[in-house]
Scaffold this active site. Structure first.
Site, mmCIF file in Angstrom:
data_model
loop_
_atom_site.group_PDB
_atom_site.id
_atom_site.type_symbol
_atom_site.label_atom_id
_atom_site.label_comp_id
_atom_site.label_asym_id
_atom_site.label_seq_id
_atom_site.Cartn_x
_atom_site.Cartn_y
_atom_site.Cartn_z
ATOM 1 C CG ASP A 100 -2.368 -0.048 0.910
ATOM 2 O OD1 ASP A 100 -2.785 0.746 0.048
ATOM 3 O OD2 ASP A 100 -3.092 -0.856 1.503
ATOM 4 C CG ASP A 134 -5.117 4.750 1.027
ATOM 5 O OD1 ASP A 134 -6.063 3.950 1.100
ATOM 6 O OD2 ASP A 134 -5.043 5.798 1.704
ATOM 7 C CD GLU A 181 -9.020 3.680 -1.669
ATOM 8 O OE1 GLU A 181 -9.873 3.180 -0.923
ATOM 9 O OE2 GLU A 181 -8.121 4.451 -1.256
ATOM 10 C CG HIS A 230 -8.830 -2.601 3.794
ATOM 11 N ND1 HIS A 230 -8.570 -2.574 2.447
ATOM 12 C CD2 HIS A 230 -8.549 -1.347 4.250
ATOM 13 C CE1 HIS A 230 -8.145 -1.372 2.102
ATOM 14 N NE2 HIS A 230 -8.126 -0.606 3.177
ATOM 15 C CG ASP A 231 -11.494 0.684 3.188
ATOM 16 O OD1 ASP A 231 -11.230 0.699 4.403
ATOM 17 O OD2 ASP A 231 -10.800 1.260 2.330
#
Length: 558
Positions: free
Chosen positions: A105, A206, A263, A332-333
């Site tokens: 990330d 990210d 993202e 994960h979100d």
């Protein structure tokens, strides 16, 4: 040959199957209740046997953990709870020794408020690094503008020492970097090169959509009527953002044989080629959010299959012959997909495998999120105290101010909270699901005794082995990597059907995304001469009738 039918260039990352790891929840190797890097190394054989080629690890850098590692205080160090840099080096070597690759990330929209850059920036108004972050005077005794944080509340935090506010689009402990400052950019680029020279294979970037802000930082009118958080229209894919991306690619990314995935909230299919068009030499893929928005509570538990078809088909068609999709339905979100789109009460296995076939076999690089391959479900939290996520705590306070009861808030967060996808990985039926020998940092889902890796390894009908078969099938059939996507039975309210066509071979994917039987006329889609490649149920009596949550994959010769 027209642009629409131009074949895709063949690249290693297009043929890969990726797996996302949330390190805090994957595997604890030292018995402290927190996952770590050595735990990941211990499970690499499992990932290799699953068929994984590419591993994405969420942040493991040094961090005070206000947002579970997405608030970085040192880009060149490992969080103490996760291990050491020597542990990371061993992990990277072990990944490469197995023929797999690893990406990290890249969190550079913001840092932690404990990062040395921010500590210097905060030291005084005339500090050389003051402009590395976004500082502004207040307005009439209040914040510089009416922008709101994505994590709820104001996007500004007042600093007593210097008498100004700094911007934070996420947590108040995640100050935003100022990408207009070229010295800051060069420091970030040096950090990127340091990791790439170490041998990692790329980055997931990210919050890249938020790095460019509207220059005047003007108020947002009528925020209640905007489709996103009130200020996001002024810092979401704002004009000029691609200039930053071009600079990053020119200075860093394009000098390495790596894969990059942005993202990208706020991007629609019509503009996707600007970001991942191969001739543009920008990013390789983006994680788009159109289907993720269907997780909103107002959307209900199961989105309309017609809506899913419209969104996914739009992205498939927009990038055909031009760019490449990153495929995912879980991370994960967001909450667990089988709990959101499936039926965990009556058809858990069937819906988990049917949804898997639906998204995994499209054109693009598939990203499986840890636990998705065994059908992990949402947690049933019993108290607000059990939630760890900073955004959940902020949302709870906001809902309480609006007059919602604690029971109502708990029900809301059980449906929507990010902690649902962060509960410990369920490895076996031993205490703490084999994740740790110590009580974990987040509660283990009580269904771990039934849903776990060990119980599914040797069950040929398990969710895990269905994923193994899908991965093997994708590796065997080139049509499932590079083949052109075409939607079939477009108006059918239950069935998501599409084909993948490559050099005279045609593969059909049929998924009944409902709890009722679904039929279609042979005249609309014939299966004559079709050879079964994969199914999540034994063959039924009627080839043109799908049972609830049934999925089938066929090969046809054109």
């Amino acid at each position: 040959m027209s642009e629409l039918t131009t074949p895709h260039s063949q690249r290693w990352w297009k043929e890969a199957v990726a797996y996302q790891i949330y390190p805090r929840s994957f595997k604890d190797s030292n018995g402290d209740g927190i996952g770590d890097l050595n735990g990941i190394t211990d499970k690499l054989d499992y990932l290799q046997q699953l068929g994984i080629d590419l591993i994405w690890i969420c942040p493991m850098y040094r961090s005070p953990n206000d947002d579970n590692g997405y608030d970085i205080s040192d880009y060149h160090a490992i969080m103490d709870e996760f291990g050491t840099m020597a542990d990371f080096d061993r992990l990277l070597d072990a990944v490469h020794a197995r023929g797999m690759r690893l990406i990290l990330d890249l969190v550079v929209n913001h840092t932690s408020d404990e990062h040395p850059w921010f500590l210097e920036s905060r030291a005084s108004r005339d500090n050389p690094k003051r402009d590395w972050y976004i500082w502004r005077d207040g307005r009439n005794g209040a914040e510089p503008n009416n922008w709101e944080s994505i994590f709820n509340g104001s996007a500004w935090e007042y600093d007593d020492a210097t008498g100004q506010y700094f911007m934070h689009l996420f947590s108040r402990r995640q100050p935003d970097l100022n990408w207009e400052n070229h010295q800051m950019r060069q420091a970030v680029y040096d950090m990127m090169r340091w990791w790439l020279d170490k041998g990692i294979d790329g980055f997931r970037i990210d919050a890249i959509a938020h790095m460019k802000k509207e220059p005047t930082l003007a108020d947002v009118p009528n925020p209640d009527k905007l489709p996103y958080a009130p200020s996001m229209v002024s810092h979401l894919n704002y004009d000029g953002l691609l200039d930053y991306v071009d600079d990053i690619c020119r200075e860093v990314f394009n000098r390495y044989d790596i894969v990059t995935v942005g993202e990208m909230n706020g991007l629609d299919a019509a503009h996707a080629e600007e970001w991942v068009g191969e001739h543009r030499q920008r990013l390789n893929m983006v994680f788009q959010f159109e289907h993720v928005r269907l997780w909103e509570p107002e959307a209900g538990l199961r989105p309309d299959p017609l809506t899913l078809k419209r969104i996914f088909t739009g992205w498939q068609e927009a990038l055909e012959g031009k760019g490449w999709n990153a495929l995912y339905v879980e991370n994960h979100d967001v909450t667990r997909i089988v709990s959101r789109w499936g039926d965990t009460e009556r058809h858990w296995r069937e819906s988990a495998t049917c949804i898997a076939a639906m998204w995994f076999l499209m054109q693009g690089t598939p990203f499986i999120y840890q636990g998705q391959e065994i059908g992990m479900t949402n947690m049933r939290f019993t108290s607000l105290d059990e939630f760890d996520d900073v955004s959940a705590h902020n949302k709870a306070r906001e809902l309480a101010r609006q007059g919602m009861s604690e029971a109502e808030i708990l029900a809301y967060l059980n449906r929507t909270g990010r902690d649902n996808s962060r509960t410990p990985m369920q490895w076996d039926a031993s205490p703490y699901a084999g994740f740790s020998t110590h009580q974990p940092w987040l509660p283990v889902n009580p269904n771990y005794e039934m849903i776990n890796v060990e119980s599914q390894l040797y069950d040929s009908h398990s969710v895990l082995n269905f994923h193994r078969e899908m991965i093997r099938l994708r590796k065997r059939e080139t049509a499932l990597v590079y083949g052109r996507y075409a939607l079939l039975l477009a108006a059918h309210p239950q069935i998501y059907a599409y084909s993948r066509t490559w050099q005279g071979e045609r593969i059909l994917v049929l998924c009944n995304l409902s709890g009722k039987h679904a039929l279609w006329p042979e005249a609309e889609l014939s299966l004559r001469g079709a050879i079964s490649l994969l199914a999540n149920m034994e063959e039924g009596e009627d080839a043109y009738r799908l049972r609830p949550w049934e999925a089938r994959v066929y090969k046809c010769h054109n």
